[in-house]
Design an enzyme around this catalytic site. Structure first.
Site, PDB file in Angstrom:
ATOM      1  N   TRP A   1     132.326   2.766 -65.664  1.00  0.00           N
ATOM      2  CA  TRP A   1     131.402   2.521 -64.563  1.00  0.00           C
ATOM      3  C   TRP A   1     132.028   2.914 -63.233  1.00  0.00           C
ATOM      4  CZ3 TRP A   1     132.046  -0.946 -60.409  1.00  0.00           C
ATOM      5  CH2 TRP A   1     130.937  -1.074 -59.575  1.00  0.00           C
ATOM      6  N   HIS A   2     133.342   2.711 -63.094  1.00  0.00           N
ATOM      7  CA  HIS A   2     134.001   3.015 -61.833  1.00  0.00           C
ATOM      8  C   HIS A   2     134.083   4.517 -61.567  1.00  0.00           C
ATOM      9  CE1 HIS A   2     135.349  -1.214 -61.925  1.00  0.00           C
ATOM     10  NE2 HIS A   2     135.478  -1.072 -60.625  1.00  0.00           N
ATOM     11  N   GLY A   3     134.026   5.330 -62.595  1.00  0.00           N
ATOM     12  CA  GLY A   3     134.083   6.770 -62.352  1.00  0.00           C
ATOM     13  C   GLY A   3     134.223   7.570 -63.618  1.00  0.00           C
TER      14      GLY A   3
ATOM     15  N   PHE B   1     131.832   4.390 -55.839  1.00  0.00           N
ATOM     16  CA  PHE B   1     131.381   3.940 -57.140  1.00  0.00           C
ATOM     17  C   PHE B   1     129.883   3.668 -57.154  1.00  0.00           C
ATOM     18  CE2 PHE B   1     135.834   2.131 -56.857  1.00  0.00           C
ATOM     19  CZ  PHE B   1     136.385   3.250 -57.441  1.00  0.00           C
TER      20      PHE B   1
END
Length: 470
Positions: A324-326, A470
């Site tokens: 989810w962060h990248g 994000f």
């Protein structure tokens, strides 16, 4: 439009004045705040407002359909369609080029000359946060954890409210929508809100940005040019930087929302004093931790299906949290490390329970937990996985040169950042109470002095908040 800028100050003063003028006309106030929130979002790219509006429309329509029937098949189908729509939107903008890179690498390894084209897509700011809002709302309506939202303006304001739109916290519909049903009638806590905003401003502009400019960014940009001592200090510096940057944003978001008459939940609670990873995730980015727990970990089975399945669920949840962060392997590794750490901790908890109960044990496990988190931050901060590998290799050698990068203020800010983690939990309340006892002119002088200190110590310019990406 960043919070610590004159442009935002002017925008907010206008919004706050209109909000106060419309306080007895709640529907008009909500309409105004919705328009202001879309205007705020449009300052980055007005075209992305259509994405935000589309996500809002999908969530709103899905909620109405789910609430209108008791047919479980239809309810499940609606949830599935809505969640899939949100995830496809997020995946297209956030992960398409990453997937293209991996597929092209696979083609090359197999000797296939074909390459998929890159879309070179600009990532809409805050897309992860409003996507998570939409998914949680639809799922909560399905679970009957929240009443369906029947007013379009309430849904639009829930999804777009500008204090939390681009970097959180992730505010649940069950927490925020009741505040839109009717005015609270409570007095606006101006003093508490002002202290939070000033404290958040100091943490972001002085502590986070100064550490980034004078220690973290130079060392992480060229880790092979520095010795082990500088690398270690930069690791600690980043731990303080990301805490001050993100919690500083959260403080400002909470304070701004309070000035407009709304409440946000606490999002940080001195995370580096944690004695375990499980405790760390109950203190760090609490809204995301709770989201991952309630919408990933528990649906996967949680801890209800035996130890081995529990360990796998923990690893899978944190892997997805990392992704989810990248869309980079470094975030996959970061999530895998935390998932593996949580699983190992759960596995050994009974063996270490007696030791953890002792005072010396509490100190030891606090130190171990903090350094494990710091080690994981290396992958989170490094430009890519290869740079993180070089960084870790440098930590294992080259300590003869000592510290060359940091000055006294840099070290002092790291110490201050860590001191904040271990002060009594009532310290901020005490500051708010003391500030509130000052006369109006005294509060104005204190606020002005804080702004002057920030202006004197912060680096030139205003850097974006870390979680904007994000």
């Amino acid at each position: 439009m960043l919070f610590p800028t004159l442009a935002f100050l002017g925008f907010f003063l206008v919004v706050a004045a209109l909000s106060a003028a419309l306080d007895k006309h709640f529907l008009a106030k909500k309409l105004m705040l919705t328009i202001a929130s879309f205007y705020f979002y449009a300052q980055w790219n007005w075209r992305f407002c259509f994405l935000l509006a589309g996500s809002t429309a999908v969530s709103y329509a899905a909620g109405l359909v789910i609430a209108s029937t008791e047919d479980q098949r239809k309810r499940r189908l609606t949830v599935g369609i809505a969640v899939t729509a949100h995830l496809l939107l997020l995946s297209f903008f956030k992960y398409r080029d990453f997937v293209t890179t991996q597929v092209n690498a696979g083609f090359a390894a197999l000797g296939i000359g074909t390459e998929l084209p890159f879309a070179d897509i600009v990532l809409p700011i805050g897309i992860s946060f409003f996507t998570f809002h939409g998914i949680s709302y639809v799922v909560d309506v399905y679970r009957k954890d929240v009443e369906v939202c029947r007013r379009p303006v309430d849904m639009a304001l829930y999804m777009s409210f500008f204090p939390q739109l681009v970097s959180g916290p992730i505010v649940r519909a069950a927490y925020f929508l009741p505040q839109l049903a009717k005015p609270s009638g409570d007095r606006v806590p101006i003093t508490a809100a002002l202290v939070l905003i000033l404290f958040g401003l100091f943490k972001k502009m002085v502590m986070a940005d100064y550490l980034a400019a004078n220690l973290v960014d130079p060392v992480f940009a060229a880790p092979t040019s520095y010795g082990g001592a500088d690398l270690a200090l930069a690791t600690y510096g980043y731990a303080v930087q990301i805490y001050c940057d993100f919690s500083g944003y959260t403080d400002m978001a909470i304070g701004l929302a309070e000035l407009l008459g709304f409440r946000f939940p606490l999002n940080f609670r001195q995370p580096y004093r944690s004695q375990s990873l499980q405790e760390f995730w109950r203190r760090w980015h609490i809204s995301l931790s709770n989201w991952l727990r309630d919408y990933l970990y528990k649906p996967l089975g949680g801890s209800r299906q035996g130890p081995m399945r529990t360990y796998l669920n923990l690893i899978a949840t944190m892997l997805l949290g990392g992704i989810w962060h990248g869309a980079q392997w470094k975030f996959v590794i970061w999530g895998a490390l935390h998932g593996g750490g949580l699983a190992a901790e759960r596995l050994t908890m009974k063996l270490t329970e007696r030791w953890r109960a002792r005072q010396i044990g509490k100190v030891v496990f606090t130190i171990l937990t903090f350094h494990f988190v710091c080690f994981c931050w290396i992958f989170f901060r490094a430009q890519d996985f290869d740079t993180a590998t070089l960084y870790i290799q440098g930590l294992a050698s080259g300590w003869s040169t000592g510290v060359t990068q940091a000055g006294q203020l840099t070290v002092g800010l790291i110490v201050l950042g860590m001191t904040i983690q271990f002060t009594p939990r009532t310290w901020l309340s005490n500051i708010i109470e003391t500030f509130g006892r000052l006369p109006a002119w005294g509060q104005g002088c204190a606020a002005g002095l804080t702004v002057a200190i920030v202006e004197a110590l912060c680096p030139p310019g205003v850097s974006p908040f870390i979680y904007f990406q994000f």
